[in-house]
Enzyme design. Structure first.
Site, PDB file in Angstrom:
ATOM      1  N   PHE A  40      -5.000  14.381   3.506  1.00  0.00           N
ATOM      2  CA  PHE A  40      -4.805  13.231   4.404  1.00  0.00           C
ATOM      3  C   PHE A  40      -3.510  12.501   4.064  1.00  0.00           C
ATOM      4  CE2 PHE A  40      -9.513  13.570   4.224  1.00  0.00           C
ATOM      5  CZ  PHE A  40      -9.829  13.518   5.577  1.00  0.00           C
ATOM      6  N   ASN A  71      -6.449   9.260   6.591  1.00  0.00           N
ATOM      7  CA  ASN A  71      -7.734   8.700   6.235  1.00  0.00           C
ATOM      8  C   ASN A  71      -7.578   7.210   6.004  1.00  0.00           C
ATOM      9  OD1 ASN A  71     -10.354   8.408   5.502  1.00  0.00           O
ATOM     10  ND2 ASN A  71     -10.113   9.218   3.429  1.00  0.00           N
ATOM     11  N   HIS A  98     -10.631   0.469   0.024  1.00  0.00           N
ATOM     12  CA  HIS A  98     -10.554   1.536   1.028  1.00  0.00           C
ATOM     13  C   HIS A  98     -11.975   1.684   1.574  1.00  0.00           C
ATOM     14  CE1 HIS A  98      -9.625   5.952   2.086  1.00  0.00           C
ATOM     15  NE2 HIS A  98     -10.941   5.895   2.134  1.00  0.00           N
ATOM     16  N   LEU A 156       2.833   6.492  -5.030  1.00  0.00           N
ATOM     17  CA  LEU A 156       4.074   7.012  -5.623  1.00  0.00           C
ATOM     18  C   LEU A 156       3.865   8.348  -6.341  1.00  0.00           C
ATOM     19  CD1 LEU A 156       5.790   3.755  -6.909  1.00  0.00           C
ATOM     20  CD2 LEU A 156       6.323   5.087  -4.869  1.00  0.00           C
ATOM     21  N   ARG A 157       2.601   8.759  -6.497  1.00  0.00           N
ATOM     22  CA  ARG A 157       2.251  10.118  -6.973  1.00  0.00           C
ATOM     23  C   ARG A 157       2.578  10.413  -8.418  1.00  0.00           C
ATOM     24  NH1 ARG A 157      -1.253  10.490  -3.047  1.00  0.00           N
ATOM     25  NH2 ARG A 157      -0.468  11.227  -1.045  1.00  0.00           N
ATOM     26  N   HIS A 212      -6.015  -0.603   5.161  1.00  0.00           N
ATOM     27  CA  HIS A 212      -5.811   0.222   6.369  1.00  0.00           C
ATOM     28  C   HIS A 212      -6.957   0.206   7.401  1.00  0.00           C
ATOM     29  CE1 HIS A 212      -8.082   2.906   3.827  1.00  0.00           C
ATOM     30  NE2 HIS A 212      -7.045   3.374   3.182  1.00  0.00           N
ATOM     31  N   ASP A 245       0.733   2.649   3.776  1.00  0.00           N
ATOM     32  CA  ASP A 245      -0.089   3.701   3.167  1.00  0.00           C
ATOM     33  C   ASP A 245       0.766   4.963   3.000  1.00  0.00           C
ATOM     34  OD1 ASP A 245      -2.104   5.181   2.033  1.00  0.00           O
ATOM     35  OD2 ASP A 245      -3.389   5.244   3.815  1.00  0.00           O
ATOM     36  N   HIS A 300       0.841  -1.210   0.000  1.00  0.00           N
ATOM     37  CA  HIS A 300       0.000   0.000   0.000  1.00  0.00           C
ATOM     38  C   HIS A 300       0.872   1.255   0.000  1.00  0.00           C
ATOM     39  CE1 HIS A 300      -4.065   1.818   1.420  1.00  0.00           C
ATOM     40  NE2 HIS A 300      -3.376   2.674   0.716  1.00  0.00           N
ATOM     41  N   ASN A 357      -4.490   6.265  -7.628  1.00  0.00           N
ATOM     42  CA  ASN A 357      -5.056   7.635  -7.615  1.00  0.00           C
ATOM     43  C   ASN A 357      -4.026   8.684  -8.044  1.00  0.00           C
ATOM     44  OD1 ASN A 357      -3.611   7.216  -5.245  1.00  0.00           O
ATOM     45  ND2 ASN A 357      -4.937   8.505  -3.990  1.00  0.00           N
TER      46      ASN A 357
HETATM   47 ZN   LIG Z   1      -6.873   4.550   1.467  1.00  0.00          ZN
END
Ligand SMILES: [Zn+2]
Length: 428
Positions: free
Chosen positions: A326, A281, A182, A66-67, A235, A308, A63, A97
């Site tokens: 978050f 989050n 999630h 890496l953006r 998570h 995360d 989890h 995401n």
């Molecule tokens: Zn999440």
């Protein structure tokens, strides 16, 4: 190609039920049985002394954010991979995401190409469940599978429509992909930013109730049964979620859960000075939630440890609590925090089980060719000193971001060398 002998360590390899002292031999990036299997006339054989240290299969974090593409001011695939190596990880699974979202084969191909040229550890992408992670229309799950994702998830978001989620799970089963989720019920959580309870009331911050997680964990248990396919809850933060997963697993339901470091290292008490590095989050929870999660780790209900890892730039976190994004960076602190807390402090699991939760368990969940020291396996290896005392210094992080609440913490236990395909990619 690489040839090495790692000498005289404590070899802990849960996949082969192994815990003994010995040497590990590497030839051409692969683990071999003995020194005579090293056939490497051209280069020197590297000797690595592991006396007093643990030789573990390379750790896996399933989890990680890496953006890239889209947010390279927070982290890049290259910098995130370096942070992973510095934390002892040889394989990381990145969340979809990004911008554009990883909901299509072209973005997956881009991530894999970028990882191949820039990452010093193995980077395995996940694909989104829904188009643009909007929860309205399914992504093309079959083509994501063919593009090489290891799982699907809308992490950061949660599909609210149970019928859509049911179809996602059915498609995933058809193409043999694991589903990660999630767990957040948007109606129950509303604009909540911290655990609903004493501290949210006292500080006047909107509460994120534990029931907002538990409701979706329950939904996932029902869908795992209905579709006869595994769903992994990401998570887990609340005591009620642990109880639901424990009961369902006893009945044989294909459900599992993971724990992030901050959900046992901190409670919602940490938000009292409005430190945005304590905004996550799901949020930090109460003492009793933390106790329930540690109990869940100890009895096997929660089977995977992860970070995360969620990097954000300083200017993004240096705003009012409600407005801050978050998440915290985690790759470089998680192993130390978990060894320190679970093995040394609470003594709830031993180091063998901790390594299993970072190797065999995630490899099994995501069907990965990783997490073992078997002869013939890739020589992905983490050397760990479980007793090394050290202090977290965020200014020394390999990550591009610094958003960690653990700066200055004194910990016991960390990785001292990370080896990927026989090559040392990081050492202390
Ligand atoms: Zn999440």
């Amino acid at each position: 190609m690489s040839a090495a002998i790692i000498r005289d360590g404590r070899i802990i390899d849960p996949a082969n039920k192994r815990d003994d002292r010995g040497d590990v031999y590497i030839n051409n990036g692969v683990i071999v049985a003995s020194k005579s299997d090293i056939r490497n006339p051209k280069s020197e054989i590297e000797e690595i002394d592991a006396k007093g240290l643990i030789i573990s299969p390379g750790l896996i974090d399933i989890h990680v954010h890496l953006r890239e593409p889209g947010f390279s001011h927070k982290e890049t695939i290259a910098s995130g991979a370096r942070a992973a190596a510095a934390g002892g990880f040889t394989t990381i699974v990145c969340m979809p995401n990004t911008s554009p979202a990883a909901d299509n084969p072209a973005t997956i191909a881009w991530i894999k190409d970028r990882a191949a040229e820039a990452a010093c550890v193995n980077v395995l992408p996940t694909g989104a469940i829904s188009k643009n992670i909007a929860g309205e229309e399914l992504a093309s799950i079959g083509s994501l599978g063919r593009a090489g994702v290891v799982a699907i998830t809308d992490d950061g978001h949660c599909v609210q429509n149970h019928e859509l989620m049911r179809r996602a799970v059915e498609y995933a089963r058809m193409v043999g992909l694991p589903v990660l989720d999630h767990c957040q019920d948007y109606n129950l959580v509303g604009n909540g930013v911290v655990n609903e309870g004493y501290w949210s009331t006292l500080l006047g911050l909107p509460g994120w109730p534990a029931a907002g997680e538990e409701a979706i964990v329950m939904r996932n248990i029902l869908l795992a049964e209905l579709c006869d396919h595994h769903i992994h809850c990401q998570h887990i933060s609340a005591a009620g979620s642990v109880r639901l997963i424990r009961e369902a697993r006893k009945r044989g339901v294909k459900i599992s859960g993971e724990v992030c470091t901050h959900h046992i290292a901190l409670t919602d008490e940490a938000i009292q000075n409005f430190d945005t590095n304590c905004k996550m989050n799901p949020p930090l929870r109460s003492k009793s939630d933390v106790a329930a999660i540690i109990e869940g780790i100890s009895d096997g209900t929660l089977s995977i440890l992860c970070s995360d890892h969620a990097p954000h730039a300083g200017f993004e976190k240096e705003v009012e609590f409600d407005q801050a994004p978050f998440g915290i960076v985690g790759l470089e602190t998680e192993l130390g925090l978990f060894i320190n807390s679970l093995v040394h402090q609470h003594r709830k699991i031993d180091i063998q089980r901790l390594i299993e939760m970072y190797t065999l368990e995630p490899a099994r969940l995501l069907n990965l060719q990783a997490g073992t020291l078997s002869v013939g396996a890739a020589a992905d290896i983490t050397i760990i000193d479980p007793d090394l005392e050290w202090t977290v210094r965020v200014d020394q992080f390999e990550s591009l971001s610094r958003n960690s609440p653990f700066d200055g913490w004194k910990l016991k236990g960390r990785a001292v060398r990370t080896i990927v395909a026989g090559k040392t990619v990081w050492s202390l």
